[in-house]
Structures are given as C-alpha cells and as structure tokens.
Write an enzyme that holds these catalytic residues in place. Structure first.
Site, PDB file in Angstrom:
ATOM      1  N   GLU A   1      25.024  66.374  -2.057  1.00 16.35           N
ATOM      2  CA  GLU A   1      25.423  65.780  -3.340  1.00 16.35           C
ATOM      3  C   GLU A   1      26.253  66.817  -4.087  1.00 16.35           C
ATOM      4  O   GLU A   1      25.722  67.594  -4.875  1.00 16.35           O
ATOM      5  CB  GLU A   1      24.195  65.404  -4.182  1.00 16.35           C
ATOM      6  CG  GLU A   1      23.383  64.261  -3.624  1.00 16.35           C
ATOM      7  CD  GLU A   1      22.350  63.720  -4.616  1.00 16.35           C
ATOM      8  OE1 GLU A   1      22.256  64.246  -5.746  1.00 16.35           O
ATOM      9  OE2 GLU A   1      21.644  62.777  -4.242  1.00 16.35           O
TER      10      GLU A   1
ATOM     11  N   ASP B   1      24.376  65.387 -13.012  1.00 12.03           N
ATOM     12  CA  ASP B   1      25.406  64.947 -12.085  1.00 12.03           C
ATOM     13  C   ASP B   1      26.725  65.121 -12.817  1.00 12.03           C
ATOM     14  O   ASP B   1      26.935  64.525 -13.879  1.00 12.03           O
ATOM     15  CB  ASP B   1      25.195  63.483 -11.692  1.00 12.03           C
ATOM     16  CG  ASP B   1      23.915  63.305 -10.873  1.00 12.03           C
ATOM     17  OD1 ASP B   1      23.439  64.302 -10.296  1.00 12.03           O
ATOM     18  OD2 ASP B   1      23.398  62.179 -10.822  1.00 12.03           O
TER      19      ASP B   1
ATOM     20  N   HIS C   1      15.927  64.945 -12.065  1.00 11.37           N
ATOM     21  CA  HIS C   1      16.533  64.509 -13.328  1.00 11.37           C
ATOM     22  C   HIS C   1      15.489  64.378 -14.443  1.00 11.37           C
ATOM     23  O   HIS C   1      15.840  64.412 -15.622  1.00 11.37           O
ATOM     24  CB  HIS C   1      17.299  63.202 -13.138  1.00 11.37           C
ATOM     25  CG  HIS C   1      18.634  63.405 -12.489  1.00 11.37           C
ATOM     26  ND1 HIS C   1      19.732  63.836 -13.192  1.00 11.37           N
ATOM     27  CD2 HIS C   1      19.035  63.274 -11.206  1.00 11.37           C
ATOM     28  CE1 HIS C   1      20.764  63.945 -12.356  1.00 11.37           C
ATOM     29  NE2 HIS C   1      20.363  63.618 -11.152  1.00 11.37           N
TER      30      HIS C   1
ATOM     31  N   SER D   1      11.900  63.026  -9.201  1.00  9.85           N
ATOM     32  CA  SER D   1      13.327  63.257  -9.431  1.00  9.85           C
ATOM     33  C   SER D   1      13.532  64.482 -10.302  1.00  9.85           C
ATOM     34  O   SER D   1      12.899  64.628 -11.351  1.00  9.85           O
ATOM     35  CB  SER D   1      13.961  62.058 -10.138  1.00  9.85           C
ATOM     36  OG  SER D   1      15.271  62.399 -10.561  1.00  9.85           O
TER      37      SER D   1
END
Ligand code: ZN
Length: 211
Positions: free
Chosen positions: A178, A130, A123, A121
């Site tokens: 996204e 996000d 992240h 990920s």
C-alpha cells in the site's frame, strides 16, 4: 524539526529509543488488536475533513506544508477511523458478499483479505494516514509512480512517518503493498525503521528482545 542529514547506514537502535518506543508506539495488525483502553486525542487537519491524533498532528501539518513548498501537493484521503466505523465498513462489505450467496464465514474471510476487522485497523490509532497525489487519487500500485509518492518515501521519516506496507515485506505484514499508507511512529523510530528497511513488526520484535 526535520534534519537535512539522511543517513542510510544500518545502525543498531539505541536502547533509550527502544524504551521510549515501548511506551509510545502501538502495534496494530491482524494479530495485534488495538488495546481496549487505547485513547485518541483528535484534531482536525487543515483540510477540514480528516482527523489526526495529537501525537501526529504537528508532524503531519509540517509535512503537508513543506512538500507544498516544493510543488508537491499531497492529499490525505483517509485517516482516523473509529472502531465502530471500521465495523460498519467491514459489515457493509460482508453483507454485499452474503447477498451474492457467500456464507457468513466465507464472506468474513474474503473481506478480511482487503479490510481489517474492527479493532485491527491501524487507522483506529489516529496515527495512520492514506496519502495520495492530489491529481492521482487512486489507491492502486500506480500511486507509487507519482512524484508525490516518491517525495513521501524520501522524506516521510524526517517527519516521523514510515511507509508501512511495502512490496518486499508482505510476508511479514500480511498486507498487500500500500504505497499510500503512512504511519506515524515519531522521528527517531521512523528514521531507524526507514534507514534499515524494517517493518513496524520487525522493529517491535527488536524492542521485545531488548527488554
Ligand atoms: Zn490505510
């Protein structure tokens, strides 16, 4: 500082930029695991909840502050996630499917369609965020239509961020669009990527080819 000049001309990436990118930019996706020796240096964002890596911290704070001056209220709803936390999230989703009767293998595949396995990920780099509109926080395609998201698309590169997973490039990123997911790559690289409609994967290929 963000520049007011917004060039849309397709220009080749300067060699210096590529060299710098090679040492600073990390590519994390389904086939590129976060390096085991990758370290993050985290600082809590002014919202008091989310963390950013120090490399992205100032840029994120500037972007949040400047957008607010234009009446755009951005909300970071997810940022740094440790590999351990990613593992927990992934396994939670897997367990739910196994309870429904999925085999472990099928559950893994199903969860991996939406959630990155631990270590894969973006992240976990502390460089991915996000970001949603304060008054519309749903992570769905309608997010794209908010003035906040329009503002982000237009201005993110000025602060060193790129829109990471676009509709047009799902075949390259392997990720559904996204509109809320932004990734810090530094101002120079961000401008190059956004001006030339590239993905980080395509940019990374260029970096490799240029030695
Ligand atoms: Zn994300």
């Amino acid at each position: 500082m963000p520049s007011l000049i917004n060039s849309n001309a397709a220009v080749p990436a300067p060699v210096g930029l590529l060299t710098e990118a090679k040492s600073k930019i990390v590519l994390v996706n389904k086939s590129n695991k976060l390096p085991d020796d990758y370290t993050v240096s985290l600082k809590k964002l002014p919202d008091g909840t989310n963390y950013a890596d120090m490399k992205a911290y100032d840029a994120m704070c500037s972007m949040l502050k400047d957008s607010r001056k234009e009446g755009i209220i951005l909300e970071v709803c997810s940022s740094y996630r440790s590999v351990e936390r990613q593992k927990e999230l992934f396994e939670e989703d897997m367990r739910a499917l196994v309870r429904k009767g999925y085999s472990y293998l099928d559950a893994y595949d199903e969860v991996a369609r939406e959630t990155m396995p631990p270590g894969y990920s973006e992240h976990s780099t502390g460089l991915a965020f996000d970001i949603v509109a304060l008054d519309y926080q749903m992570l769905n395609e309608k997010q794209e239509r908010t003035p906040e998201n329009q503002w982000l698309r237009e201005h993110c590169a000025e602060y060193g961020f790129i829109l990471r997973y676009t509709e047009e490039k799902t075949d390259i990123t392997g990720i559904s669009p996204e509109p809320w997911h932004y990734r810090y790559v530094g101002e120079e690289v961000a401008r190059y990527i956004m001006d030339n409609d590239l993905t980080l994967e395509e940019y990374w290929e260029e970096v490799k080819q240029n030695g």
